[in-house]
Structures are given as structure tokens and as C-alpha cells.
Design an enzyme around this catalytic site. Structure first.
Site, PDB file in Angstrom:
ATOM      1  N   ARG A 128       0.857  -1.193   0.000  1.00  0.00           N
ATOM      2  CA  ARG A 128       0.000   0.000   0.000  1.00  0.00           C
ATOM      3  C   ARG A 128       0.886   1.234   0.000  1.00  0.00           C
ATOM      4  O   ARG A 128       1.812   1.345   0.806  1.00  0.00           O
ATOM      5  CB  ARG A 128      -0.906   0.000   1.226  1.00  0.00           C
ATOM      6  CG  ARG A 128      -1.870   1.184   1.297  1.00  0.00           C
ATOM      7  CD  ARG A 128      -2.652   1.163   2.599  1.00  0.00           C
ATOM      8  NE  ARG A 128      -3.499  -0.014   2.696  1.00  0.00           N
ATOM      9  CZ  ARG A 128      -3.849  -0.585   3.857  1.00  0.00           C
ATOM     10  NH1 ARG A 128      -3.399  -0.109   4.998  1.00  0.00           N
ATOM     11  NH2 ARG A 128      -4.645  -1.634   3.864  1.00  0.00           N
ATOM     12  N   ARG A 197      -1.465   6.915   9.519  1.00  0.00           N
ATOM     13  CA  ARG A 197      -1.636   6.397   8.164  1.00  0.00           C
ATOM     14  C   ARG A 197      -1.690   7.558   7.167  1.00  0.00           C
ATOM     15  O   ARG A 197      -1.355   8.699   7.499  1.00  0.00           O
ATOM     16  CB  ARG A 197      -2.917   5.547   8.103  1.00  0.00           C
ATOM     17  CG  ARG A 197      -2.968   4.385   9.108  1.00  0.00           C
ATOM     18  CD  ARG A 197      -2.015   3.268   8.749  1.00  0.00           C
ATOM     19  NE  ARG A 197      -2.160   2.090   9.598  1.00  0.00           N
ATOM     20  CZ  ARG A 197      -3.010   1.079   9.391  1.00  0.00           C
ATOM     21  NH1 ARG A 197      -3.827   1.113   8.348  1.00  0.00           N
ATOM     22  NH2 ARG A 197      -3.053   0.051  10.205  1.00  0.00           N
ATOM     23  N   LYS A 279      -3.466   1.838  14.852  1.00  0.00           N
ATOM     24  CA  LYS A 279      -3.500   2.733  13.692  1.00  0.00           C
ATOM     25  C   LYS A 279      -4.058   4.092  14.083  1.00  0.00           C
ATOM     26  O   LYS A 279      -4.837   4.224  15.035  1.00  0.00           O
ATOM     27  CB  LYS A 279      -4.349   2.120  12.583  1.00  0.00           C
ATOM     28  CG  LYS A 279      -5.825   2.024  12.921  1.00  0.00           C
ATOM     29  CD  LYS A 279      -6.661   1.433  11.796  1.00  0.00           C
ATOM     30  CE  LYS A 279      -6.462  -0.059  11.683  1.00  0.00           C
ATOM     31  NZ  LYS A 279      -7.455  -0.659  10.738  1.00  0.00           N
ATOM     32  N   LYS A 281      -5.580   7.805  12.203  1.00  0.00           N
ATOM     33  CA  LYS A 281      -6.029   8.366  10.929  1.00  0.00           C
ATOM     34  C   LYS A 281      -6.381   9.842  11.063  1.00  0.00           C
ATOM     35  O   LYS A 281      -7.054  10.238  12.019  1.00  0.00           O
ATOM     36  CB  LYS A 281      -7.228   7.572  10.397  1.00  0.00           C
ATOM     37  CG  LYS A 281      -6.887   6.107  10.131  1.00  0.00           C
ATOM     38  CD  LYS A 281      -8.057   5.312   9.590  1.00  0.00           C
ATOM     39  CE  LYS A 281      -7.628   3.887   9.268  1.00  0.00           C
ATOM     40  NZ  LYS A 281      -8.742   3.069   8.722  1.00  0.00           N
ATOM     41  N   CYS A 497     -14.783  -2.837   0.335  1.00  0.00           N
ATOM     42  CA  CYS A 497     -13.397  -3.220   0.617  1.00  0.00           C
ATOM     43  C   CYS A 497     -13.028  -4.422  -0.252  1.00  0.00           C
ATOM     44  O   CYS A 497     -13.906  -5.069  -0.829  1.00  0.00           O
ATOM     45  CB  CYS A 497     -13.239  -3.559   2.096  1.00  0.00           C
ATOM     46  SG  CYS A 497     -14.119  -5.065   2.590  1.00  0.00           S
ATOM     47  N   CYS A 503      -7.950 -10.839   1.681  1.00  0.00           N
ATOM     48  CA  CYS A 503      -7.928 -10.286   3.038  1.00  0.00           C
ATOM     49  C   CYS A 503      -8.136 -11.398   4.062  1.00  0.00           C
ATOM     50  O   CYS A 503      -9.148 -12.105   4.009  1.00  0.00           O
ATOM     51  CB  CYS A 503      -9.004  -9.219   3.203  1.00  0.00           C
ATOM     52  SG  CYS A 503      -9.043  -8.540   4.892  1.00  0.00           S
ATOM     53  N   CYS A 543     -16.057  -7.700   6.648  1.00  0.00           N
ATOM     54  CA  CYS A 543     -15.890  -7.961   8.077  1.00  0.00           C
ATOM     55  C   CYS A 543     -16.248  -6.680   8.825  1.00  0.00           C
ATOM     56  O   CYS A 543     -16.491  -5.643   8.219  1.00  0.00           O
ATOM     57  CB  CYS A 543     -14.447  -8.398   8.369  1.00  0.00           C
ATOM     58  SG  CYS A 543     -13.267  -7.037   8.473  1.00  0.00           S
ATOM     59  N   CYS A 547     -13.382  -0.944   6.716  1.00  0.00           N
ATOM     60  CA  CYS A 547     -12.469  -0.196   5.854  1.00  0.00           C
ATOM     61  C   CYS A 547     -13.197   0.665   4.822  1.00  0.00           C
ATOM     62  O   CYS A 547     -12.687   1.711   4.420  1.00  0.00           O
ATOM     63  CB  CYS A 547     -11.510  -1.156   5.153  1.00  0.00           C
ATOM     64  SG  CYS A 547     -10.378  -1.990   6.283  1.00  0.00           S
TER      65      CYS A 547
END
Length: 687
Positions: A128, A197, A279, A281, A497, A503, A543, A547
Site C-alpha cells: 500500500r 496512516r 492505527k 487516521k 473493501c 484479506c 468484516c 475499511c
């Protein structure tokens, strides 16, 4: 070196926890903090009570053993993300071990397997990129296009955070791919892992002061929070520092330790050996423009200008986040809330103070609760603000009033403001491949165009001369990249996603499933009498991690089992309301049993101009459930648009046979064929 206390506790009944979860002390201790031998002094002001009377320092030693997750140990013992990743990359195995799998995330990659394949696991890697504001120089786009063919699966994927994902890279090719990206104006550093991120900003390449300054701010924040140890360059380009010079104000903000934010003498002055608990953001935007889903971020930054358009400062939201865990009610999606306002020259220091507050206090024992949203939910915004102000060194000013938000897709042709044009292209689920990939390559290479990736998985071609518009439009239309008026409105705002097959967290389909689901929703629209130009915001994830931000959708599908989804309702078209779970375990084959009564009653009982999400919130879930339970089918009435398409039975039967293969009606397929034909003709004629 002297160290003061950093453990702050709430006092008074007004500070009861909003969400009750097992307590945890983060990195804080009430005495000295030692991380890998580095002792860091905390702000002197932390030894006195907060002016609001909400937090106070605790001077007594804390001898409790703080439990940490295994990922925390991996980070601490990694020599700033080097060990054992470097060793694992050099052996002959097809994959890497568990520790290296966690560390390579910080370098911008995930180890994956193809879950469609049975038997022996075949390891591959997803890379990514990190592209603040979604900016992609011409040179980097062409390189990514080449790498996808030579080392990937032949496609590029645009993400919901304005980056590329490149799937299918083998371990033996990782260094070649990584070094090629780095040497061609790109980076993957920090695109994944427990750190900041990619920083979002409106992708539109407007040249006006407001947008330009917001994008510059996003790039500066991204630079401020980029890892500094050099491990990334040591591993992927043998220590060669391939990076551009950063603005002096970024360097000054990073190095400033006047309020105890930094680890002195550490290769990572902000992150230390532990980095962040999870993470992180950030998004930056301008008033009204919510193309970035501003409230879903840990930090949302909004530029404030005066009546003359001069930049004054920034409003700051904190505490947004989408991820949750099925059947664990103490995990939840959350919207950001106002923290305060800072002058424009202070934004980097304020952002750093927020990050450090999360670094010091976010949970590191249970990763389900490690996002900053849980810290704020536990503390409350007043206590959080007070602690951040210790690191910021100032009080936040009152949040400035903002106009209403609106979603902007930037699809179609627009003026940049400098005489050039830009063109926004809709890309279903952000997947670029086949004819589309070849056409984009042709146009971007021939006209030397820079591009931007949007937070809605779309692509913007920038800096287009007016004389290029017609030939570019023709090439794109022939590859199916149509102007937005020819794209189904349901597709325009939909997101998914990647989910299966790559994934590891996916429970069911998302990207591969959304084309059929959108067609079925369109069929329900037709059946219940909704017009073609009406739409709802649909987002699908495989899930509950969210995302594709399904918890902001008017109609969200969240995978909760094989071929099964939770249905979430109540988001708004401008992305300012949180959806709620309406139903669990809805099998894919039963979607119409739920969607037909909901959409039919929306058409019949909505207020004037009322979007679907607001309708579901106003009516309430009890009544909506009753509608579903009592549904007997649509009451048929003559349609106002009953156009006779088929002149003879033979044509109708042939179209019906083709339509069944695609799970459509003959009428739907015929209209689609007609629309596509008209679109291709009109696109070729446009100037």
C-alpha cells in the site's frame, strides 16, 4: 534526567466513564517512564491540577505490572522495525514469521494468502502506498501500472484513504518493487501499522488558496508523523535516503520538546520504540467539503478563513473511528467530536499533542480497545482536552461555527482555476484493470498527466488542456470510463473493501459481491417505483473492521458470516450521521425480503426531499421491522415510464435469456444497453 508524573485520574462525579471497559494505564506510570533505556521528562505542568478541575497528577509510585499485547513486545524488541524483518526477507522461505508479519505492516505491506486456493498456502504480499491528499505524480502512476503487470496480479486498486494497493507480490520480488516505488517519487512507509496512516484531503486540484492550503497542511502533518529511524531505507534501498526536503516548520515542530512530547536522543522522537497503540487516521478539509468523511478520523482538521478568504486557523475534531468486533458490544464505530480551534501556525503542535496523548494513554493490552476513540469515550472530551493542552502548552480556543457539510465526488469535468481542466472518473470499487487500465495508461502517458486518488476510490486526471478534452473523453468512454451522468447513481457513491479472496479478516464477499448487490438494489428500485435518478449511499465490507466506512452509509452491509450480512441503516448522504445495526445474519439470497419493504415505504411515506437514511431514523427500527415482517409484496400500479422497448416477441425472449444470466430483468438489460450506447455516442461528441 528528572522525570515528573504523567498518570492523570478523573475526579468528581462529572467524570464517570461513558463506556465501561477494563481499565488500562497505557504507557503511563506515575514515576519515571523508561522505554528501551530512554528516559523522557514530562511537562512540568502535569504536576499540578488541570485548571478545569478534571485531572490531577498522582505522585505516589505505581508498582502495578502493566500487561501488554505481544505486538507491543515485537515493536519494542525490533530495533525500530528492523529485526527480525530484515533476516526473514533474506531467507529462502516463501513467507515470513509472525513477528516479521507484524513489523512489515509499518513498512506498508501485509502478508496474505489466496483463500480461494485449497491445500498448501501460497504466500504473497499486498503493498500500500502513502499519498497525502491522494497526490500521484505522473512518473509514479506509470511505475505502479508497470509493477502491477510485472510483479502483481495485473490490477491496481484505489483505496478509501487515497492510496494504491498492489496485490500478489511474491516475497522474492518485494525489495525490487519497494525500491522501484521509492526511487520514483513514491513511498509505502507508514501506510499500515501502529502509526499515522495516509493523511486525507480533498483530491480536487483546485488552485484557489483555500484548497491549496488545506492540502499543504495535510502534507505537512504527514511529514511530521513519518517515522524517522531510517529502518525503511536501510531495508529496501540499502540505506540510501531517497526523500525530498521537508518544510522547516515541520522539522521545528517535530524537534520541539518544550512540553515533554519527545523521546530525547531517540531515532524516533515522537514514536519511541513502541510507536502508537494502534492505527491512527487524520483528514484535513475545508468548510462544506466532506469528500474525506471528516468525522470518521482520529483527528479531523478543518481550515477556517475570514471573510476575505485569508486563512486564520483550524477547527479540530477528535475521536472518530469505524472498526468494531462482532458480538462485543464494548467495541463500536464512533464519530469525531469538536475539540477546539487553534491558530494556523499552531496546527502541527496541536496535532502532535493529540498524538502524544494517545501514545501515552491509549490501551496497549487489548488491541480491540487501542484506538483513540475508546480513550475519549472512557475519559470524556473535557478530560481529554485538558490532557492534550498539557502537551500543546496552550488552551484550545472555542470551536468555530461551520456551515453544513456536503459530499462531493468531483466526477466529470471541472475548471482547476488556472486555465486547465480536471476530470474525475468513477472506478467501481477502485479496481483498475483490463481495458480501463490500458486506456488510463494511454491517456496519462500521452498527455503527461498527474493524477489524484479520491477517498471514494475514484481517480482524477489533472492539468488537462482544453484542446485535449475531446480525444481524452473518447478514449476513456471506449474503455467504459463514462461521464457521471451515464453511471448508475447507486454506483456513484457505493464503496466496498477488497475482502475475499486475499484479506485474511474477510468473513464474506465485498468487492466481488457489490456489482450483483447494486444490480439487485436497482431492480428493487424499479419494482417499488423509485426513479432512476434517486439513490442511497451503499457501502459493503466483508468484516466488521469497516475499511469502506459502512457505518456511515444509508444502507450498509457488514459481513457477519458466509454469504451473510448485518444490515446497517441511518447514515446520511453528507456523511454526518452514524448508522445503526438493523438486522443480523441476513443471507445474501434474502436481501430483497428486507430491501423491498424498506424502499417501498420510503417512496410512499417519506417527507419531501427526505433521504433514505433520515427516513429510517425518523420512522424508527421497530416500525421498520414491522414493515419487513408484514411484507406481502408491492401493490402494483401503472408506471409513468412504461416505455415499450421490444417490437417483437423474438427480441424480447432473446433479451430475457441474456438478462437471466446477469440476474436482471429484460427491461433492465435493455435500458442498460441503450444507456451505454447513448453514453458512448455522447462522450465522443463532447468538447
Amino acid at each position: 534526567m528528572a522525570a515528573s508524573t504523567v498518570l492523570a485520574k478523573a475526579v468528581g462525579a462529572e467524570n464517570e466513564l461513558k463506556v465501561h471497559m477494563p481499565g488500562y494505564g497505557g504507557l503511563r506510570s506515575s514515576g519515571m517512564i523508561t522505554l528501551a533505556g530512554s528516559v523522557r521528562a514530562m511537562p512540568a505542568s502535569s504536576s499540578s491540577s488541570c485548571s478545569a478541575g478534571i485531572v490531577r497528577a498522582v505522585a505516589t509510585p505505581d508498582t502495578a505490572v502493566i500487561k501488554r499485547s505481544k505486538v507491543e513486545l515485537y515493536k519494542e524488541q525490533s530495533n525500530f522495525l528492523r529485526f527480525p524483518l530484515n533476516e526473514e526477507l533474506q531467507n529462502e522461505a516463501a513467507g515470513i514469521n509472525e513477528v516479521a508479519t507484524q513489523l512489515i505492516k509499518f513498512h506498508g505491506s501485509y502478508q496474505q494468502t489466496n483463500r480461494d486456493e485449497r491445500g498448501t498456502k501460497s504466500y504473497q504480499f499486498m503493498l500500500r502506498t502513502k499519498n497525502p491528499c491522494g497526490k500521484v505524480p505522473n512518473k509514479l502512476y506509470l511505475v505502479m501500472d508497470d509493477l502491477a503487470d510485472e510483479f502483481g496480479i495485473g490490477t491496481l486498486r484505489l483505496t478509501t484513504r487515497q492510496t494504491f494497493q498492489l496485490h500478489g507480490v511474491l516475497k522474492k520480488n518485494l525489495k525490487t518493487v519497494m525500491s522501484t516505488i521509492i526511487k520514483n517519487m513514491g513511498s509505502t512507509l507508514g501506510a499500515c501499522g501502529d502509526l499515522n496512516r495516509n493523511v486525507l484531503a480533498p483530491a480536487a486540484p483546485y488552485t484557489n488558496k483555500e484548497y491549496a492550503f488545506a492540502q499543504e497542511t495535510a502534507e505537512n502533518i504527514a511529514a511530521l508523523l513519518t517515522p524517522q529511524s531510517g529502518a525503511y531505507y536501510d531495508i529496501w534501498v540499502d540505506g540510501e535516503k531517497v526523500m525530498s526536503a521537508e518544510p522547516p516548520e515541520v522539522t521545528a515542530a517535530r524537534n520541539d520538546n518544550s512540553h515533554g512530547t519527545n523521546f530525547p536522543e531517540s531515532p524516533e522522537p515522537i514514536y519511541g520504540t513502541q510507536f502508537l497503540p494502534r492505527k491512527f487516521k487524520i483528514a484535513v478539509t475545508v468548510p462544506t467539503d466532506n469528500s474525506v468523511d471528516i468525522l470518521t478520523n482520529d483527528i479531523g482538521v478543518v481550515l477556517i478563513s475570514d471573510s476575505d478568504g485569508e486563512h486564520q486557523g483550524f477547527n479540530i475534531y477528535v475521536g472518530g473511528g469505524m472498526g468494531r468486533t462482532h458480538r462485543v458490544e464494548t467495541t463500536f464505530p464512533r464519530l469525531g467530536e469538536p475539540l477546539g480551534y487553534v491558530p494556523k501556525e499552531d496546527i502541527l503542535y496541536a496535532v502532535k499533542a493529540i498524538v502524544v496523548t494517545q501514545r501515552e494513554n491509549g490501551r496497549r493490552d487489548d488491541r480491540k480497545y487501542s484506538r483513540m476513540k475508546y480513550l475519549i469515550s472512557q475519559w470524556g472530551i473535557e478530560k481529554f482536552r485538558c490532557v492534550v493542552e498539557k502537551y500543546y502548552g496552550k488552551k484550545f480556543e472555542p470551536f468555530r461555527e461551520l456551515p453544513d457539510w456536503e459530499f462531493r465526488s468531483y466526477l466529470g469535468w471541472h475548471e482547476q482555476g488556472d486555465g486547465a481542466l480536471f476530470c474525475g472518473l468513477h472506478v467501481d470499487s477502485g479496481r483498475i484493470g483490463g481495458k480501463m487500465k490500458k486506456a488510463l495508461r494511454e491517456v496519462i502517458e500521452k498527455y503527461n498527466l498527474n493524477v489524484r486518488i479520491t477517498p471514494n476510490q475514484n481517480l482524477i486526471l489533472c492539468d488537462i488542456r482544453r484542446t485535449w478534452r475531446r480525444p481524452i473523453t473518447t478514449v476513456l468512454a471506449q474503455a467504459g470510463l463514462l461521464q457521471p451522468k451515464y453511471v448508475d447513481p447507486l454506483n456513484i457513491t457505493a464503496m466496498a473493501c477488497p475482502a475475499l479472496p486475499l484479506c485474511p479478516l474477510a468473513i464474506t464477499e465485498a468487492e466481488r459481491g457489490i456489482p450483483d448487490i447494486l444490480k439487485r438494489v436497482r431492480a428493487v428500485f424499479d419494482k417499488v417505483g423509485l426513479r432512476y435518478n434517486e439513490s442511497v449511499v451503499i457501502r459493503i465490507t466483508g468484516c466488521p473492521n469497516g475499511c469502506a466506512r459502512p457505518y456511515m452509509a444509508e444502507l450498509g452491509f457488514v459481513g457477519d458470516g458466509p454469504n451473510s450480512y448485518q444490515i446497517w441503516l441511518g447514515g446520511t448522504p453528507n456523511q454526518t450521521s452514524l448508522a445503526k445495526c438493523f438486522m443480523n445474519k441476513v443471507k445474501i439470497q434474502d436481501l430483497e425480503k428486507v430491501l423491498e419493504p424498506l424502499l417501498y415505504n420510503w417512496r410512499r411515506k417519506r417527507l419531501r426531499g427526505e433521504p433514505f437514511g433520515q427516513f429510517t431514523t425518523r420512522v424508527g427500527f421497530d416500525k421498520l421491522q414491522e414493515m419487513v415482517n408484514k411484507w406481502d409484496g408491492v401493490i402494483k400500479s401503472p408506471t409513468k415510464h412504461n416505455l415499450k422497448i421490444f417490437a417483437d416477441r423474438q427480441t424480447y425472449e432473446a433479451m430475457e435469456e441474456l438478462a437471466q444470466i446477469q440476474s436482471k430483468s429484460a427491461h433492465q438489460l435493455a435500458m442498460e444497453v441503450i444507456r451505454n450506447y447513448v453514453a458512448s455516442q455522447q462522450n465522443g461528441k463532447e468538447e
